[in-house]
Each structure stands twice: as structure tokens, then as C-alpha cells.
Design a protein around this motif. Structure first.
Motif, PDB file in Angstrom:
ATOM      1  N   UNK A  11     171.454 -49.192 -97.564  1.00 58.68           N
ATOM      2  CA  UNK A  11     172.430 -48.243 -97.606  1.00 58.68           C
ATOM      3  C   UNK A  11     173.022 -48.297 -96.037  1.00 58.68           C
ATOM      4  N   UNK A  12     174.055 -47.966 -95.968  1.00 56.84           N
ATOM      5  CA  UNK A  12     174.651 -47.793 -94.587  1.00 56.84           C
ATOM      6  C   UNK A  12     173.935 -46.574 -93.713  1.00 56.84           C
ATOM      7  N   UNK A  13     174.348 -46.874 -92.287  1.00 59.70           N
ATOM      8  CA  UNK A  13     173.951 -45.812 -91.333  1.00 59.70           C
ATOM      9  C   UNK A  13     174.497 -44.554 -91.623  1.00 59.70           C
ATOM     10  N   UNK A  14     175.756 -44.569 -92.218  1.00 61.05           N
ATOM     11  CA  UNK A  14     176.348 -43.248 -92.444  1.00 61.05           C
ATOM     12  C   UNK A  14     175.724 -42.450 -93.628  1.00 61.05           C
ATOM     13  N   UNK A  15     175.007 -43.219 -94.640  1.00 61.23           N
ATOM     14  CA  UNK A  15     174.076 -42.697 -95.738  1.00 61.23           C
ATOM     15  C   UNK A  15     173.000 -42.222 -95.146  1.00 61.23           C
TER      16      UNK A  15
END
Length: 523
Positions: A98-102
Motif C-alpha cells: 500500500x502507498x504512504x497515503x493509504x
């Protein structure tokens, strides 16, 4: 649609807080006031809890969640356990993609956002996966570009090492590109720039290491990072040594003393000749002797004379010069002895004007630097003379042997000078170089970016703490530690050097003494 939007805006931890307060007996109005949501929103979530027993989002069309509720809890526990590590790396170590925004959303949903500095995370992930084109060229000790066996380039040096630290922090890779003209960056009449500044201006590279002297002209076409360091630019010279000089016999007295002595001798000779003429006309023919001009040389050289004065005038004349000769010869011999015992090394060049007026040391300027542009744009004065009379070199470090053996001067930065002195003294134990005391100018050094580039903001986030921590200064000090032995004035190095007086040193004394004795003997 509005109802769905409002439900979506209420975070999971806020929903949980509403239900807990309601179960503890708080009124809907108090709950709304305490959580910051409207009474309608509070009623809606309480009714949802009573009706369905859940406050989680319902499945809806769109991209599915990449993590489950249990995985969200594991993410929170892992980041809470290692708050100083990269949260993306922690999540990836759990095999969650998952991305850092997630990650940021999951932490906010569970009330764990306080464990992560999302400002740092923004900079950490801004360049993740990007491959940058980086302008660089050799400027030891800041940057030293090397070529691998496969033809690719890599760099070492103080600026290159800190650039690699930032590359690690910002998660990007890069390829080095050397400017075709091997210049840092000079402004042209048409507004374009040469070298790496020109590469940034034309957006051929994403960043240039340099580091570059920050000037107003360059700032029109590039953006700078926060400065890495402040450095001075000055004159790098071969170390002044003791020089053989036949005129050294005149050094014990200032020129004014020699002038007064010469005038006094001349006047006395003229006066003595006049007195002799007068005495010869007034005395009887039996009078054989009168005032002798050669008595002056006898007195100055502390010699003896077999012609004794007969009159009081002659006695006063000879006694006066013998007294003056005693004082002058004693002072002369004492000062000359001290000059031979404790020699003083003369520094012929210190301010920039000396370099032009001395005319015995050729000089060179580093091509394509801001200093090159400053001198080349001068229309008069010493800067114009420096530009017209000097040659151009690639960099000062490469000219270190010419400075020592061919005795030329190079106008460059003090860090480079100290690095050369450090390496040379470490290998030879002798100070062969000298830095002029008066610098030409001082300038801040920084990385350069194309105008308007967002990279400068991310670089500054990490460069600021690096600069404030003093890491750059400590790196410079470590590379120039042995240069301190050679930063003192020439002739005062403190090394045990045996002074051997040669015939050339004494030639002037022998000539002067021989001339004096010959004159006395003739008398």
C-alpha cells in the motif's frame, strides 16, 4: 447524496467516540458539541449503531480496501513499536502493498497519526522511484567524478557524499552527466549560461551538484538549495623561501639612514677639501699635513691611520668621524648578525594588487567559475589586469604540482588550497604552499535546480538539519587537519632547518670590506 457525503466525512475514531459517549449517558447535544459534528450527524450514527450494530463503512462500488481491519491494527502496532523508522518500509516488511497515503489514512482512522511525522513522510515519498539526471564535474575536494568499467559515472567527495545521503532519504536514483564545456556556469551576453548552470537553465538535468557560488546573475535562471557551506576565494601561491640577495648588506639600515650617511660623507669631503685649500694658502711651506678625506673611511671601517692630525681642527674632525663610525659599525654589525641568525622571509604577494605589481609570479583562474566571470566582466582596475594577464585552468587541485615546481599562482577557493596543503604536508612533511592572507571574496555554496523545480523544497528539508548539525564543517576539518601546520607565516613553521651561510650570502660584505681596506691602504 448529501447524506452519503456527510457519513463519509466522519472518521472512524470520531464515530467510535460518539457511540461511547452515548452509551455513557451523554446527551446528543453534548456529544455534538464535544466532537464538533452536527446534531443530525450524531443522531444518524447512533441510529445506525442501534439498527445494525456497526459503524464501519458499508461496501460500495469503487476500489476495494487493500487492507483488512485486522491488518490495519497490525500496521498501527508496528508503527507504534518503531516510530522513527520509515512507515512504508515497516508496512512492506509485513508483506502489505500500500502507498504512504493509504498508511496515513489507516492511521488517522485508528487515531494513530501522532506516531508518524507526515511532513517527513511527504518528503520521503515525494521522489520514490524517480530516476534523476544530475549534473556534476570534478572539483576536489567537493566532488571527484570517476568512471566505472561499464562506462557509468559515480562521484565521491564532500558534496557528493551529502548528495547521496539525500538520495537515500528521498528514495531516488540518479545518473551523472558532465557538461561538455567542463564549466560551472558563466553568463553569456544573450542571457544563456555555460556549464552545469546552463544545463539547469535548459532543463537538461534535474539538479546539479556543483556546489555553486550563489550569485545574483545565476539566481535569475536557477534555484538554489540552502547553502552547504561558506567559502572564501583567494590566491594560492608557492611558499616564499629565503632568497640569495647581494643587496642584503644594505638591509641593516633603512634607506633614509644610508641617504643621510652618504650626504654627510659627501659634505665632509667637500668641507675638508676647502679647509685644506685654505690651510695650504695660510701656512708656511713647512706645514706638510692637513685634513685628509680618507680619514672618513678609516673611521667608518674602524681602521688605523699612520698620519696623525697636527692641528685641533684635524683632531676634532677625525675624532668626530671615529665616534660616528664606532656607533654606525656596531649597530650595522649587530643588525646584520641578527638578520643572518634569524632570517625573515618576505611575502611578495598578499593583496590582489601585489600579484599584478610583483610581475615575477604568473597566475591562473579556474575556467567557467563565478570568479572567472567577475574578472572577465571588469572594464578597469586590478580585476581587469588580472583577467588580461592570467591564464585559464580547469581546477586548482589539478595545478598543485605546477604551483610548487613552476611557481605559479592559482585563484581558487580556500577549501581546495587547504586540501592540497594537507595532502602535500602529509606526504613530504614540508610546507610548500602559501595562502595569501587577504581573500578576494566570500561566497555561499549550494546545489542548483532548474527554475521553479519542486526538488529544491525536498532537498532543503534534509539539507537544513545537515547544515545546522555541523556535519559539513566537520567533514571539511577532517580533510584539512594537517594543513594547519602550514597556515602560519613563512619562515615561522617551527621546523628545525639548519641555516647555512653561502659565499653568495657573504659576497656583498666581502666586496664592501675589500673596497674599504683598499682605500685605507692607498691612503
Amino acid at each position: 447524496m448529501d447524506s452519503h457525503c456527510c457519513w463519509k466525512l466522519v472518521k472512524l475514531n470520531s464515530r467510535t467516540q460518539m457511540i461511547q459517549l452515548w452509551q455513557n449517558g451523554a446527551s446528543v447535544r453534548d456529544i455534538a458539541r464535544g466532537t464538533g459534528y452536527s446534531i443530525t450527524t450524531v443522531y444518524r450514527w447512533i441510529n445506525r449503531w442501534q439498527r445494525e450494530g456497526s459503524i464501519y463503512d458499508k461496501p460500495r462500488r469503487g476500489r476495494p480496501r487493500v487492507t483488512s481491519a485486522e491488518q490495519d491494527k497490525q500496521i498501527l502496532r508496528a508503527i507504534h513499536a518503531y516510530p522513527k523508522q520509515d512507515p512504508v518500509g515497516i508496512v512492506q516488511s509485513l508483506n502489505y502493498r500500500c502507498s504512504w497515503k493509504t498508511i496515513q489514512r489507516r492511521l488517522e482512522e485508528q487515531g494513530g497519526a501522532q506516531f508518524v511525522n507526515f511532513r517527513n513522510l511527504d518528503h520521503l515519498m515525494a521522489l520514490k522511484g524517480r530516476h534523476l539526471k544530475v549534473g556534476a564535474d570534478t572539483w576536489i575536494p567537493w566532488v571527484d567524478v570517476h568512471e566505472r568499467a561499464d562506462g557509468s559515472l559515480y562521484a565521491s567527495g564532500v558534496a557528493a557524499e551529502f548528495f547521496d545521503i539525500i538520495a537515500t532519504k528521498l528514495n531516488f536514483s540518479y545518473t551523472l552527466m558532465i557538461p561538455a564545456d567542463r564549466e560551472w556556469g558563466r553568463g553569456m551576453p544573450n542571457g544563456s549560461f555555460t556549464g552545469m548552470i546552463g544545463m539547469c537553465q535548459r532543463k537538461e538535468v534535474d539538479v546539479a551538484i556543483g556546489p555553486f557560488g550563489i550569485t545574483y546573475e545565476r539566481s535569475k535562471v536557477v534555484d538554489y538549495s540552502v547553502p552547504l557551506s561558506m567559502d572564501q576565494f583567494g590566491i594560492f601561491l608557492p611558499r616564499p623561501r629565503l632568497e640569495k640577495d647581494l643587496a642584503g648588506i644594505s638591509k641593516p639600515f633603512a634607506w633614509q639612514v644610508w641617504m643621510v650617511l652618504a650626504v654627510a660623507v659627501l659634505l665632509c669631503v667637500i668641507i675638508s677639501l676647502l679647509i685644506n685649500r685654505i690651510l695650504q694658502q695660510s701656512k708656511a711651506p713647512s706645514v706638510k699635513y692637513s685634513i685628509k678625506p680618507m680619514w672618513i673611511l678609516v673611521a667608518l671601517f674602524r681602521g688605523s691611520t699612520q698620519i696623525e692630525p697636527e692641528t685641533d681642527t684635524e683632531r676634532v674632525f677625525l675624532a668626530t668621524w671615529m665616534w660616528a663610525g664606532l656607533i654606525l659599525s656596531t649597530a650595522y654589525c649587530g643588525v646584520l648578525t641578527s638578520l643572518l641568525a634569524v632570517p625573515k622571509v618576505t611575502v611578495p604577494v598578499d593583496p590582489l594588487q601585489d600579484l599584478v605589481s610583483y610581475k615575477k609570479i604568473p597566475w591562473a583562474i579556474e575556467r567557467g567559475t563565478f570568479l572567472h566571470q567577475v574578472f572577465s566582466e571588469a572594464t578597469s582596475g586590478v580585476y581587469k589586469k588580472i583577467s588580461d594577464g592570467g591564464s585559464l585552468v580547469t581546477n586548482g587541485y589539478d595545478e598543485r604540482n605546477r604551483v610548487k615546481t613552476e611557481r605559479i599562482a592559482v585563484l581558487c577557493d580556500v577549501f581546495t588550497m587547504k586540501k592540497i596543503m594537507n595532502d602535500d604536508y602529509s606526504n613530504t612533511g614540508i610546507c610548500n604552499y602559501y595562502i595569501a592572507e587577504k581573500p578576494i571574496t566570500s561566497v555561499a555554496l549550494a546545489f542548483a535546480f532548474p527554475k521553479g523545480s519542486d526538488l529544491a523544497r525536498h532537498f532543503d528539508h534534509w539539507l537544513g538539519p545537515v547544515k545546522e548539525s555541523g556535519l559539513v564543517g566537520r567533514s571539511i576539518a577532517a580533510l584539512t587537519a594537517n594543513a594547519t601546520a602550514c597556515l602560519i607565516k613563512p619562515g615561522k613553521e617551527g621546523m628545525s632547518v639548519s641555516l647555512v651561510i653561502s659565499l653568495q650570502d657573504l659576497a656583498g660584505l666581502f666586496i664592501l670590506s675589500g673596497a674599504g681596506q683598499l682605500s685605507v691602504q692607498r691612503h
